[in-house]
Design a protein around this motif. Sequence first.
Motif, short mmCIF file in Angstrom:
data_model
loop_
_atom_site.label_atom_id
_atom_site.label_comp_id
_atom_site.label_asym_id
_atom_site.label_seq_id
_atom_site.Cartn_x
_atom_site.Cartn_y
_atom_site.Cartn_z
N GLY A 1 24.18 -1.61 -0.93
CA GLY A 1 23.59 -1.31 0.38
C GLY A 1 22.51 -0.25 0.28
N LEU A 2 22.74 0.77 -0.54
CA LEU A 2 21.74 1.82 -0.73
C LEU A 2 20.47 1.25 -1.36
CD1 LEU A 2 21.05 4.87 -0.62
CD2 LEU A 2 22.02 5.04 -2.92
N GLY A 3 20.64 0.43 -2.39
CA GLY A 3 19.47 -0.15 -3.07
C GLY A 3 18.71 -1.10 -2.17
N MET A 4 19.44 -1.98 -1.47
CA MET A 4 18.77 -2.92 -0.58
C MET A 4 18.13 -2.21 0.60
SD MET A 4 21.48 -6.07 -0.68
CE MET A 4 20.59 -7.06 0.49
N GLY A 5 18.77 -1.16 1.09
CA GLY A 5 18.19 -0.37 2.18
C GLY A 5 16.91 0.33 1.75
N THR A 6 16.92 0.85 0.52
CA THR A 6 15.73 1.52 0.00
C THR A 6 14.56 0.54 -0.12
OG1 THR A 6 17.13 3.04 -1.26
CG2 THR A 6 14.82 2.86 -1.94
N VAL A 7 14.84 -0.65 -0.65
CA VAL A 7 13.79 -1.66 -0.78
C VAL A 7 13.30 -2.09 0.60
CG1 VAL A 7 13.32 -4.02 -1.53
CG2 VAL A 7 14.54 -2.46 -3.04
N PHE A 8 14.21 -2.28 1.53
CA PHE A 8 13.82 -2.70 2.88
C PHE A 8 12.94 -1.65 3.55
CE2 PHE A 8 14.68 -3.05 7.46
CZ PHE A 8 14.27 -4.36 7.66
N ILE A 9 13.31 -0.39 3.46
CA ILE A 9 12.52 0.70 4.05
C ILE A 9 11.15 0.77 3.37
CG2 ILE A 9 12.38 3.21 4.35
CD1 ILE A 9 14.32 1.85 6.24
N PHE A 10 11.12 0.61 2.03
CA PHE A 10 9.84 0.63 1.32
C PHE A 10 8.94 -0.49 1.82
CE2 PHE A 10 7.28 -1.12 -2.16
CZ PHE A 10 6.45 -0.05 -2.39
N LEU A 11 9.49 -1.70 1.98
CA LEU A 11 8.68 -2.82 2.43
C LEU A 11 8.18 -2.62 3.86
CD1 LEU A 11 10.66 -5.83 0.93
CD2 LEU A 11 8.46 -4.91 0.17
N ILE A 12 9.01 -2.06 4.73
CA ILE A 12 8.59 -1.78 6.11
C ILE A 12 7.43 -0.78 6.11
CG2 ILE A 12 9.29 -0.75 8.30
CD1 ILE A 12 10.36 -3.56 7.88
N ILE A 13 7.54 0.27 5.30
CA ILE A 13 6.48 1.28 5.23
C ILE A 13 5.20 0.67 4.66
CG2 ILE A 13 5.78 3.42 4.05
CD1 ILE A 13 8.72 4.33 4.32
N MET A 14 5.35 -0.19 3.64
CA MET A 14 4.18 -0.82 3.03
C MET A 14 3.47 -1.74 4.02
SD MET A 14 3.87 -3.07 -0.46
CE MET A 14 4.65 -4.52 0.21
N ILE A 15 4.22 -2.54 4.77
CA ILE A 15 3.62 -3.44 5.75
C ILE A 15 2.93 -2.65 6.85
CG2 ILE A 15 4.16 -5.13 7.54
CD1 ILE A 15 6.33 -6.21 5.62
N ALA A 16 3.56 -1.59 7.32
CA ALA A 16 2.96 -0.77 8.37
C ALA A 16 1.66 -0.12 7.88
CB ALA A 16 3.94 0.29 8.84
N SER A 17 1.68 0.41 6.65
CA SER A 17 0.47 1.05 6.12
C SER A 17 -0.65 0.03 5.91
CB SER A 17 0.77 1.80 4.83
OG SER A 17 1.18 0.90 3.82
N MET A 18 -0.31 -1.19 5.49
CA MET A 18 -1.34 -2.21 5.33
C MET A 18 -1.93 -2.61 6.67
SD MET A 18 0.29 -4.55 2.31
CE MET A 18 -1.01 -5.75 2.34
N ASN A 19 -1.11 -2.70 7.71
CA ASN A 19 -1.63 -3.03 9.04
C ASN A 19 -2.54 -1.93 9.56
OD1 ASN A 19 -0.44 -5.55 9.28
ND2 ASN A 19 1.43 -4.73 10.18
N ILE A 20 -2.15 -0.68 9.36
CA ILE A 20 -2.98 0.45 9.80
C ILE A 20 -4.30 0.45 9.03
CG2 ILE A 20 -3.14 2.97 9.78
CD1 ILE A 20 -0.10 2.96 10.38
N MET A 21 -4.24 0.19 7.73
CA MET A 21 -5.46 0.15 6.92
C MET A 21 -6.36 -1.00 7.36
SD MET A 21 -5.83 0.00 2.75
CE MET A 21 -4.68 -1.33 2.64
N SER A 22 -5.78 -2.13 7.69
CA SER A 22 -6.56 -3.28 8.16
C SER A 22 -7.26 -2.94 9.48
CB SER A 22 -5.66 -4.49 8.34
OG SER A 22 -6.37 -5.56 8.89
N ILE A 23 -6.56 -2.31 10.39
CA ILE A 23 -7.16 -1.91 11.67
C ILE A 23 -8.31 -0.93 11.42
CG2 ILE A 23 -6.72 -0.62 13.79
CD1 ILE A 23 -3.87 -1.86 13.74
N PHE A 24 -8.09 0.03 10.54
CA PHE A 24 -9.11 1.03 10.22
C PHE A 24 -10.35 0.36 9.63
CE2 PHE A 24 -11.03 3.83 7.02
CZ PHE A 24 -11.40 4.89 7.82
#
Length: 74
Positions: A14-37
């Motif tokens: 659960g810790l490992g899958m949670g870490t990967v899930f949080i990383f992917l959420i942060i990566m998708i959000a940062s890519m969307n923000i970068m695309s808007i910029f």
Amino acid sequence: METNLIIEGFKFMGLGMGTVFIFLIIMIASMNIMSIFIHKFFPERTPEINPAPKQDNKKVIAAITAAITHHRQG
């Protein structure tokens, strides 16, 4: 004692899958923000479409026909 090892395994999974899930959420959000910029400060230029004169179309058709004929001859 085996139950504790199974529970510990599920905790680590659960810790490992949670870490990967949080990383992917942060990566998708940062890519969307970068695309808007990028789209805000560097908009795409629309290409200008100039219709080709009729003579150019005839030349293109002749070149394509010659290429196909040459290809079929080997």
